[in-house]
Design an enzyme around this catalytic site. Structure first.
Site, PDB file in Angstrom:
ATOM      1  N   SER A 126      39.816  35.627  33.848  1.00 36.21           N
ATOM      2  CA  SER A 126      40.227  34.621  34.832  1.00 36.21           C
ATOM      3  C   SER A 126      40.003  33.229  34.258  1.00 36.21           C
ATOM      4  CB  SER A 126      39.409  34.771  36.112  1.00 36.21           C
ATOM      5  OG  SER A 126      39.581  33.612  36.903  1.00 36.21           O
TER       6      SER A 126
ATOM      7  N   HIS B 179      46.921  35.390  41.336  1.00 36.89           N
ATOM      8  CA  HIS B 179      46.194  35.800  42.556  1.00 36.89           C
ATOM      9  C   HIS B 179      46.262  34.638  43.534  1.00 36.89           C
ATOM     10  CE1 HIS B 179      41.910  36.913  44.248  1.00 36.89           C
ATOM     11  NE2 HIS B 179      42.860  37.053  45.157  1.00 36.89           N
TER      12      HIS B 179
ATOM     13  N   HIS C 260      44.413  36.253  34.228  1.00 39.14           N
ATOM     14  CA  HIS C 260      44.304  36.158  35.680  1.00 39.14           C
ATOM     15  C   HIS C 260      44.259  34.681  36.085  1.00 39.14           C
ATOM     16  CE1 HIS C 260      43.169  37.913  39.602  1.00 39.14           C
ATOM     17  NE2 HIS C 260      42.330  36.891  39.733  1.00 39.14           N
TER      18      HIS C 260
ATOM     19  N   ASP D 265      38.048  42.305  41.255  1.00 40.01           N
ATOM     20  CA  ASP D 265      37.946  40.871  40.981  1.00 40.01           C
ATOM     21  C   ASP D 265      36.687  40.291  41.614  1.00 40.01           C
ATOM     22  OD1 ASP D 265      38.447  38.250  40.414  1.00 40.01           O
ATOM     23  OD2 ASP D 265      40.197  38.060  41.732  1.00 40.01           O
TER      24      ASP D 265
ATOM     25  N   MET E 237      45.344  32.877  46.675  1.00 44.28           N
ATOM     26  CA  MET E 237      44.388  32.748  47.782  1.00 44.28           C
ATOM     27  C   MET E 237      44.844  31.555  48.620  1.00 44.28           C
ATOM     28  SD  MET E 237      41.032  33.561  45.517  1.00 44.28           S
ATOM     29  CE  MET E 237      41.939  33.262  43.995  1.00 44.28           C
TER      30      MET E 237
ATOM     31  N   MET F  36      44.125  28.579  44.656  1.00 45.51           N
ATOM     32  CA  MET F  36      43.366  28.386  45.914  1.00 45.51           C
ATOM     33  C   MET F  36      43.843  27.129  46.618  1.00 45.51           C
ATOM     34  SD  MET F  36      39.582  29.071  44.422  1.00 45.51           S
ATOM     35  CE  MET F  36      39.190  30.554  43.478  1.00 45.51           C
TER      36      MET F  36
ATOM     37  N   MET G  51      38.573  42.730  46.215  1.00 43.81           N
ATOM     38  CA  MET G  51      37.661  41.611  45.975  1.00 43.81           C
ATOM     39  C   MET G  51      36.228  42.131  46.004  1.00 43.81           C
ATOM     40  SD  MET G  51      39.363  38.755  45.472  1.00 43.81           S
ATOM     41  CE  MET G  51      37.812  37.957  45.123  1.00 43.81           C
TER      42      MET G  51
ATOM     43  N   ASP H  18      43.929  32.152  39.255  1.00 42.90           N
ATOM     44  CA  ASP H  18      43.469  32.062  40.644  1.00 42.90           C
ATOM     45  C   ASP H  18      43.990  30.794  41.299  1.00 42.90           C
ATOM     46  OD1 ASP H  18      41.712  34.379  41.045  1.00 42.90           O
ATOM     47  OD2 ASP H  18      40.519  33.484  39.431  1.00 42.90           O
TER      48      ASP H  18
HETATM   49  C1  DX5 Z   1      37.326  34.442  43.014  1.00 42.49           C
HETATM   50  C2  DX5 Z   1      38.447  34.684  42.044  1.00 42.49           C
HETATM   51  C3  DX5 Z   1      38.043  35.406  40.822  1.00 42.49           C
HETATM   52  C4  DX5 Z   1      37.071  34.684  39.932  1.00 42.49           C
HETATM   53  C5  DX5 Z   1      36.336  35.713  39.138  1.00 42.49           C
HETATM   54  O1  DX5 Z   1      37.855  33.902  44.182  1.00 42.49           O
HETATM   55  O2  DX5 Z   1      39.471  35.450  42.659  1.00 42.49           O
HETATM   56  O3  DX5 Z   1      39.187  35.784  40.058  1.00 42.49           O
HETATM   57  O4  DX5 Z   1      37.672  33.766  39.063  1.00 42.49           O
HETATM   58  O5  DX5 Z   1      35.341  35.081  38.424  1.00 42.49           O
HETATM   59  P1  DX5 Z   1      33.988  35.820  38.049  1.00 42.49           P
HETATM   60  O6  DX5 Z   1      34.351  36.958  37.156  1.00 42.49           O
HETATM   61  O7  DX5 Z   1      33.201  34.743  37.381  1.00 42.49           O
HETATM   62  O8  DX5 Z   1      33.350  36.295  39.340  1.00 42.49           O
HETATM   63 ZN    ZN Z   2      41.101  36.273  41.342  1.00 39.38          ZN
END
Ligand code: DX5
Ligand code: ZN
Length: 220
Positions: free
Chosen positions: A9, A67, A34, A177, A69, A38, A138, A36
């Protein structure tokens, strides 16, 4: 089993050196990157959007696993596909018309994934799992990297694998994740996980390329 996919990620990458971080991932055994996204609404944090994804897409030679969010993700699916997403995962909790949203993702030529928060039970997927390419469990509450792994995710992984088997779904990706490391990865793989996201465990390690290789090896 199909080979294990490691999806680092980039939320945990050094954004000031994002180009060289992507070069490092290109040189590694990671098959996916990956990404993320948000929105500060569905989750309390804001990460990055289209310009960053486009820049990553230009530099990366890996599958971009996006991903989302974000609330009402259907507003932006086409734009994410155009920006380079090849896997698009939406949260169950954000999609009242999940079946339609999943079809939209597939119509864009992307693999369609649905993510479940730690408090969302697996059985809500009963009537959609046959339409999915991927389920994302998650193992932390979404919003931040570097959080502690919630062990209940192992049980949920098994439940997804069982639900898929009971419906005759054979090619499902089961992605975990949050807080994934070499210490919980074997249990997750044993439970049926075949895609592992790793943020801090990869990027905070002294040698991320070796760390990725060590994770990949667990699937052999
Ligand atoms: C959290 C994200 C994850 C995050 C994982 O909301 O969806 O993808 O980046 O990071 P680590 O592996 O550090 O928990
Ligand atoms: Zn993620």
């Amino acid at each position: 089993m199909e080979s294990l996919i490691i999806a680092p990620s980039i939320l945990a990458a050094n954004f000031a050196e994002l180009g060289s971080e992507i070069d490092m991932l290109n040189a590694s055994q990671a098959e996916w990157i990956h990404v993320d996204v948000m929105d500060g609404m569905f989750v309390p944090n804001i990460s990055f959007g289209f310009p960053v994804l486009e820049a990553v897409n230009k530099r990366a030679n890996k599958v971009l696993d996006v991903h989302l969010m974000i609330e009402k993700p259907e507003r932006y699916l086409e734009a994410f596909a155009k920006a380079g997403a090849q896997v698009l995962t939406v949260h169950y909790e954000t999609c009242p018309h999940l079946h339609r949203t999943v079809q939209q993702i597939k119509d864009l030529g992307c693999l369609a994934g649905v993510a479940l928060n730690p408090s969302t039970p697996v059985h809500v997927l009963e009537d959609i799992i046959s339409d999915l390419n991927l389920v994302l469990i998650m193992s932390v509450n979404p919003g931040f990297g570097g959080q502690k792994f919630i062990p209940n995710a192992i049980k949920k992984t098994k439940e997804v694998a069982e639900l898929a088997a009971s419906k005759g779904v054979t090619k499902l990706k089961i992605e975990i994740d949050g807080g994934v490391s070499i210490s919980n990865a074997p249990d997750l793989i044993h439970a049926g996980a075949n895609v592992l996201v790793a943020g801090n465990f990869v990027f905070s390690s002294p040698n991320p390329i070796d760390t990725i290789a060590n994770l990949v090896k667990l699937g052999n």
